[in-house]
Design an enzyme around this catalytic site. Structure first.
Site, mmCIF file in Angstrom:
data_model
loop_
_atom_site.group_PDB
_atom_site.id
_atom_site.type_symbol
_atom_site.label_atom_id
_atom_site.label_comp_id
_atom_site.label_asym_id
_atom_site.label_seq_id
_atom_site.Cartn_x
_atom_site.Cartn_y
_atom_site.Cartn_z
ATOM 1 C CB SER A 168 3.906 3.825 -2.617
ATOM 2 O OG SER A 168 3.861 3.800 -4.027
ATOM 3 C CB ALA A 174 -0.971 -0.029 1.170
ATOM 4 C CB CYS A 175 0.578 4.496 1.739
ATOM 5 S SG CYS A 175 -1.053 4.999 1.137
ATOM 6 C CB SER A 176 4.683 1.298 3.466
ATOM 7 O OG SER A 176 4.082 1.997 4.531
#
Length: 370
Positions: free
Chosen positions: A331, A153-155
């Site tokens: 990300s 996901a965003c990482s």
């Protein structure tokens, strides 16, 4: 063990911009129509009336002023409220691969793509299950070695950087590209007032090389850390098993969803502790840190984390934000901030890239300007 350096970054930015005012006008038109169509059920208490959004609400809630998207007309059409992208033949480059290649070429600069040993496509949503988008990017660039997709996901960007850096450290590869093509407009529910303003589209790329004999500008990768902790408070339940379920209607949980209050309460201390612990392990004090490139999700979150890490309010430029222009790009956000706000750092200056999000997940990369 080999040393690792970031030697290039690239950002692909779509041409289309949606301002808060444009977005609000489209959402409010949709809300008015929906309320009219469901007036009887609303009056009976069976449905809740949709309230208007506003530019002031969006700015206060997020710090976002505009966002870039691949398609503007579909998003702003009150009868549609999601992007309309032209279907492509299997022989044509996929949309994700195309924008990833654009960012990758910018990151490569004068570096021969044929010297790349590894391509990682790290993003929050993949255009297809297989074949891997990363392998398509590898082929389009003419890169060698191998490639694979990963999703945290965003990482995803910082997890991809740690993965690539570890492979360079151990000698598996010499040169790696981590690309983050984020078409967030396609998984956002633009008809939900609580989140319709959050995301934008972009692609970023980071070039990592073995730090031996490098002469051009670069950043030494001093250390990387990643951590995860399961939570459903940020989620998207869509996937290949959807067709196997009896209920195939337009379920709200098949798009981006979050419990914002719980996310704030749980993610902020998690990220702050992670960064503080990483710095402590590497013997880096807040006074040593010249720059924080944080995940670009929400200005209030970043201000809180910056103050926690530094022990004071960040000075202008210490914790650059780009979400006012790009919105949340999953990300890619921290890499946009790093790409646009790192050239002024002096040799020996230390900075930290950090991304965090669904999972929960958090990744951090400590770098030093060479």
């Amino acid at each position: 063990m080999h040393r690792v350096a970031i030697t290039g970054t690239g950002v692909f930015t779509p041409e289309n911009v949606i301002t808060n005012d444009e977005l609000v006008a489209a959402f409010n038109a949709y809300a008015d129509r929906w309320n009219a169509e469901n007036a009887v059920a609303i009056a009976a208490g069976e449905l809740t009336e949709k309230t208007h959004s506003s530019s002031d609400f969006i700015l206060a809630a997020s710090g976002i002023e505009r966002r870039y998207v691949l398609d503007k007309a579909g998003v702003l059409d009150p009868d549609r409220m999601y992007p309309k992208l032209t279907p492509r033949n299997d022989e044509d480059p996929s949309v994700m691969a195309e924008i990833a290649v654009d960012a990758a070429r910018k990151a490569l600069g004068e570096v021969d793509p044929g010297t790349v040993d590894l391509v990682i496509c790290a993003a929050s949503n993949m255009e297809r299950a297989y074949p891997a988008v990363a392998v398509e990017v590898q082929q389009l660039l003419g890169a060698g070695g191998f490639a694979f997709d990963m999703n945290v996901a965003c990482s995803s960007a910082t997890f991809g950087i740690q993965t690539a850096a570890d492979m360079i450290r151990t000698g598996s590869v010499k040169t790696a590209l981590v690309v983050n093509p984020e078409i967030c407009s396609a998984h956002l529910e633009w008809r939900d007032r609580d989140c319709h303003f959050i995301f934008g589209d972009v692609a970023t790329a980071t070039l990592l090389q073995r730090d031996e004999g490098l002469t051009g500008p670069h950043f030494k990768v001093k250390s990387t850390r990643c951590a995860t902790q399961f939570s459903n408070n940020i989620r998207n339940n869509n996937g290949y098993l959807r067709r196997a379920h009896d209920q195939m209607e337009d379920r709200r949980d098949m798009q981006f969803m979050q419990n914002g209050r719980k996310v704030f309460k749980e993610v902020l201390p998690l990220v702050s502790r992670h960064i503080a612990g990483h710095m402590d392990e590497e013997g880096i004090t807040p006074d040593d840190l010249k720059r924080l490139w944080l995940h670009q999700a929400n200005k209030t979150m970043n201000d809180y984390i910056g103050k926690k890490v530094l022990g004071r309010d960040p000075e202008p430029g210490e914790q650059p934000n780009i979400l006012q222009d790009y919105a949340n790009t999953s990300s890619a956000g921290s890499i946009i901030a790093f790409s646009k706000h790192s050239a002024d750092m002096a040799p020996g200056d230390v900075g930290l890239i950090c991304s965090f999000g669904a999972g929960y997940s958090v990744g951090s990369v400590i770098v030093e300007r060479a």
